[in-house]
Design an enzyme around this catalytic site. Structure first.
Site, PDB file in Angstrom:
ATOM      1  CG  HIS A 538      -1.879   1.148   1.253  1.00 11.76           C
ATOM      2  ND1 HIS A 538      -2.481   1.578   2.406  1.00 11.76           N
ATOM      3  CD2 HIS A 538      -2.318   1.991   0.288  1.00 11.76           C
ATOM      4  CE1 HIS A 538      -3.248   2.620   2.153  1.00 11.76           C
ATOM      5  NE2 HIS A 538      -3.159   2.899   0.867  1.00 11.76           N
ATOM      6  CG  HIS A 543       0.017   6.280  -0.550  1.00 16.53           C
ATOM      7  ND1 HIS A 543      -0.740   7.380  -0.241  1.00 16.53           N
ATOM      8  CD2 HIS A 543      -0.825   5.210  -0.446  1.00 16.53           C
ATOM      9  CE1 HIS A 543      -1.977   7.012   0.038  1.00 16.53           C
ATOM     10  NE2 HIS A 543      -2.055   5.700  -0.073  1.00 16.53           N
ATOM     11  CG  HIS A 729      -4.335   3.685  -3.974  1.00 20.37           C
ATOM     12  ND1 HIS A 729      -5.539   4.305  -3.715  1.00 20.37           N
ATOM     13  CD2 HIS A 729      -3.620   3.771  -2.814  1.00 20.37           C
ATOM     14  CE1 HIS A 729      -5.552   4.756  -2.480  1.00 20.37           C
ATOM     15  NE2 HIS A 729      -4.400   4.447  -1.910  1.00 20.37           N
ATOM     16  CG  ASN A 733      -7.002   2.745   0.321  1.00 20.34           C
ATOM     17  OD1 ASN A 733      -6.274   3.002   1.282  1.00 20.34           O
ATOM     18  ND2 ASN A 733      -8.183   3.331   0.164  1.00 20.34           N
ATOM     19  CB  ILE A 882      -8.145   8.171   0.627  1.00 20.61           C
ATOM     20  CG1 ILE A 882      -8.466   8.154   2.117  1.00 20.61           C
ATOM     21  CG2 ILE A 882      -8.415   6.825   0.002  1.00 20.61           C
ATOM     22  CD1 ILE A 882      -8.413   9.486   2.789  1.00 20.61           C
TER      23      ILE A 882
END
Length: 882
Positions: A538, A543, A729, A733, A882
């Site tokens: 993740h 990110h 993602h 997520n 997010i």
């Protein structure tokens, strides 16, 4: 051709000859024809987003009445500026009309449309850009300018930018029409403006960057620790060294700490104004959705107070019923005095979120999907294995090619780290198949966290964590499901890591103490997978790795560049969420260190994994081939064939990948007709060079980086970027709360080792299975914190923009890309129907499993225009938002 198109829209005749000399210009002034161009400007005022900033609104009105207004100048595409012949001439100033009467004080983010009328000399040709100057006291959000003629034609300027008072800027704010240009095709009088805008975004500011600065620059991860608090709060700088390589983050320019000049100082915990370029910050709606997450993360404030409220064994769940009660009835506060005390120390927004709507129930959570059908199905072996294919971390499982499993760790440093699993352990559970037969038939698979954890395990176990490095061996059965065969729990040798590892093997059992031990073995494997998921699958691999692409794109690709237009939607909100993560989540003593087992070594461990990250392997077909769960198949659309046919993440993912690749290929082919077009594109070459040498500078010399010399290089690169930011993602997520909202299913911490026969822990395990299990995994306080965080992380914002959608229908003036984008949307709708059909196919057991959660994490959601937010468990946002 482009000029003619724009000119026709506004009924302006384009010039075909060179511009006249100034003398001729003066001589013919009387014959020039001036026309009126009507426009509409859409803005949002600052007070609409900054919670009743009525004073700013009042002062803006005063400025307006005093003549200090918002002005716009159109810029000619044909006639040079007499003061600078490299730039288009400025038209007369026009002002936003009726500002005083139209702008209202409100706390909702409403758009306001203003009329604007331009006096325009026809000889200046069609406007290619405009300058805006804000003489008010406060900033506003400029969404768009649209120029129209009486026949209904229009030129669109999509702006989406904050406009601060003019004195905050060293140069004018310039916006270009929505026409895309390669650098070599840019109109001559626009080229310098294009280059100057990029220089402004690159910046050369010294010191701390301010909110009105529009600077994109790189920095190391040197802001995670707080060395001024003492050595326990210090953390190594990630990035810039062979020992701790890392992707770069956005620069803030804050001062270094007093005790370590290499570390950057941190803001106060409740100060969320971390610098990111203003246009990268959350919208009002998104910030409101995120506020609860940020405030809940202030663990230093709330942990002691929560501890005082637990009315049974401090910091322990006494049974699974205690855990279930979080969703059925939550924790009841003792009395009104306790509520009052909490309100004294916790910010109101946070307190309101924690107590929900009933005033007394504290930390009540929605029922996670994993419990909705059954409160025991999560414990089955089938579900434990299925989640490796369709859960929140379906990107690690690999095919076993050699038995027993081998380690890739350096034996000179770590000794023998190969697996201790043998045929005798697993063949009794293999449905009559031998190990050799299963290998030959591609039926053995492995969830392997051994090598990632073993180098850090001694240090990790020196904290409150007590865990193992795990390997889980699985058999692919005839019905397409996976069956766990054995779990290996390994520790470093007591005489030192150079002596290898010491391992214990556990095999399936359903009854008695052996069944309880097997459940614990699965829990240790789940702890490993939870930590790896949060840190690597993740954080690191979505990110962190995508942020350098965002910085490089804004520094080197003009907003009118076709590739900028292609990629920009996939960068929305990422810099802001990453900055907030550094502030409250992945920092020293932050939420992640407090709730995930690697504790203070978490980010350091992710740096170690980054050493083996390969950009080109992030392409889904390559990833599947590398993990051995697919083989090459030239006859298939994606060139691969899955060895686990019912692998929901891979099946849905390959369809999404193919749709993205087709869209990117069609789009790039419009602007790049051959490889030379890529090679001579100065912005693309600068972008790619900077991305490698700066953004991912610690691994810049790796041979796998594409050379960016062909159209295929460009298309594959853009496809990978979009895949990582959107679908990958989404897959890792938005399944967090559905599966890990019930933490016994996905524990993040183990606090003691497997009980040994003859100990009091083993006796407890024999007498009360639930107590022994719950005393081993994540304790109560960390559970409350952990699930409150992942609930917010798993929510879709109500202003989400999904794959196949854009924030404006006028994102480009070119018809061909718009048509290709429509086809992309249609292909995603087909995939939605395919996913629904597969989820309804009872033969595909991995699509829902014993817990009956249909796999929808890669359901595009392109046709949902209701902007449904919350825990939907479906939808692929365009970006890591997010």
């Amino acid at each position: 051709m482009i000029h003619t198109h724009i000119a026709e829209i506004l009924c302006v005749k384009p010039k075909t000859k060179k511009t006249k000399t100034m003398e001729e210009d003066v001589k013919n002034k009387k014959t020039k024809k001036t026309m009126k161009i009507e426009g509409e400007v859409v803005v949002m005022k600052k007070n609409l987003l900054d919670f009743k900033d009525t004073m700013a609104s009042l002062l803006d009105r005063i400025h307006e009445l005093l003549g200090r207004r918002v002005s716009l100048h159109l810029i000619s595409s044909l006639q040079p500026d007499p003061a600078n012949e490299k730039r288009g001439r400025l038209g007369k100033a026009a002002h936003l009309e009726k500002w005083v009467t139209k702008i209202k004080t409100s706390v909702t983010a409403e758009e306001t449309a203003f009329g604007v009328t331009f006096d325009w000399d026809e000889s200046m040709g069609p406007p290619a850009a405009f300058v805006i100057k804000n003489q008010h006291r406060s900033q506003f959000y400029l969404k768009s300018l649209t120029l129209r003629n009486s026949q209904g034609g229009a030129i669109h300027f999509v702006c989406n930018s904050w406009i601060y008072p003019s004195h905050r800027y060293r140069s004018d704010r310039v916006f270009f029409s929505n026409q895309a240009y390669l650098p070599s095709e840019t109109p001559e009088l626009v080229k310098e403006l294009r280059e100057e805008e990029l220089k402004n975004l690159r910046g050369n500011e010294k010191g701390e960057l301010k909110e009105w600065d529009r600077v994109y620059d790189y920095a190391y991860y040197n802001d995670l620790g707080a060395p001024d608090k003492g050595p326990d709060s210090a953390r190594p700088v990630l990035g810039g060294s062979p020992e701790f390589p890392y992707p770069r983050r956005g620069k803030t320019g804050r001062k270094p700490t007093k005790s370590d000049p290499k570390s950057e100082s941190r803001l106060a915990l409740l100060n969320l104004n971390i610098y990111v370029p203003r246009d990268e910050r959350f919208s009002h709606v998104k910030f409101s959705d995120f506020l609860a997450y940020a405030l809940k993360s202030v663990t230093q404030v709330i942990v002691p107070e929560i501890a005082s409220l637990c009315d049974k064994t401090i910091n322990e769940f006494d049974s699974f019923e205690d855990v279930f009660h979080l969703y059925d009835g939550s924790i009841r506060l003792a009395n009104g005095h306790t509520i009052s005390k909490l309100r004294d120390i916790i910010p109101w927004e946070m307190f309101r979120e924690l107590i929900r709507n009933d005033g007394e129930r504290f930390l009540k959570f929605p029922l996670p999907d994993v419990l909705k059908q059954s409160r025991s199905a999560w414990r089955t072996d089938e579900e434990f294995a299925r989640e490796m294919l369709a859960g929140l971390n379906p990107v690690v499982i690999s095919r076993l090619k050699d038995f027993p499993p081998k380690s890739n760790l350096d034996s000179a440093k770590y000794g023998n780290q190969n697996s201790s699993i043998r045929e005798g352990h697993i063949e009794p559970h293999m449905n009559g198949t031998s190990v050799q037969e299963a290998l030959e038939q591609n039926k053995l698979f492995l969830l392997d966290h051994h090598d990632a954890l073993m180098p850090y395990l001694t240090r990790i176990n020196s904290t409150n964590t007590k865990t193992y490095a795990t390997r889980t061996l699985l058999l692919l059965q005839e019905d397409g499901t996976l069956k766990p065969l054995a779990i290996e729990l390994s520790l470093p040798h007591a005489q030192g890591e150079s002596h290898g590892s010491v391992s214990k093997i556990f095999t399936p059992s359903e009854k008695g103490v052996e069944g309880t031990v097997w459940q614990l073995a699965k829990a240790y494997a789940a702890v490993n997978d939870s930590g790896y998921h949060q840190l690597i699958s993740h954080w690191l691999q979505t990110h962190a790795v995508i942020e350098p692409f965002i910085i490089a794109s804004n520094r080197q690709l003009s907003v009118v560049h076709p590739i900028y237009k292609l990629l920009h939607p996939h960068f929305r909100d990422t810099m802001n969420i990453n900055a907030l993560a550094r502030h409250v989540l992945i920092n020293s003593d932050g939420v992640l260190e407090r709730t995930v087992f690697p504790s203070r070594y978490a980010m350091e461990m992710s740096s170690s994994i980054y050493k083996s990250w390969v950009f080109t392997d992030q392409a889904l077909p390559m990833d599947l081939l590398k993990r051995g769960v697919a083989v090459e198949d030239p006859s298939s659309d994606n060139g691969v064939k899955l060895l686990i046919e019912d692998y929901p993440f891979a099946v849905d993912g390959l369809e999404i990948w193919s749709a993205i690749k087709t869209w990117v290929t069609e789009y790039c082919s419009i602007y790049y007709k051959n490889d030379r077009t890529v090679q001579t594109d100065t912005e693309i070459q600068s972008w790619w060079t900077e991305l490698r040498t700066e953004g991912h500078g610690d691994i810049q010399h790796e041979s796998w980086w594409p050379s960016m010399q062909t159209r295929d290089d460009l298309m594959e690169t853009c496809t990978i970027i979009i895949w990582i930011a959107s679908a990958l993602h989404a897959a890792v997520n938005f399944g967090q709360y559905p599966y890990a909202g019930f933490l016994p299913n996905r524990p993040t911490v183990s606090r003691r080792f497997m009980p040994e026969p003859g100990t009091k822990e083993y006796t407890e395990l024999e007498e009360n299975e639930e107590v022994a299990f719950l005393k081993t995994i994540t304790p109560q306080l960390q559970t409350l914190l952990g699930i409150s965080i992942i609930e917010i992380l798993s929510m879709h914002s109500t202003d989400e923009i999904y794959l196949g959608q854009r924030d404006s229908p006028n994102w480009t003036a070119d018809d061909e890309p718009l048509e290709a984008f429509k086809r992309f949307g249609k292909s995603l709708e087909v995939i939605e129907n395919n996913i629904i059909r597969r989820n309804n196919d009872k033969k595909l057991k991995n699509r829902s499993g014993p817990v009956n959660i249909p796999y929808t994490l890669l359901y595009p959601n392109t046709t949902d225009y209701t902007r449904e937010g919350g825990l939907t468990g479906k939808g692929i946002p365009n970006s890591v938002s997010i």
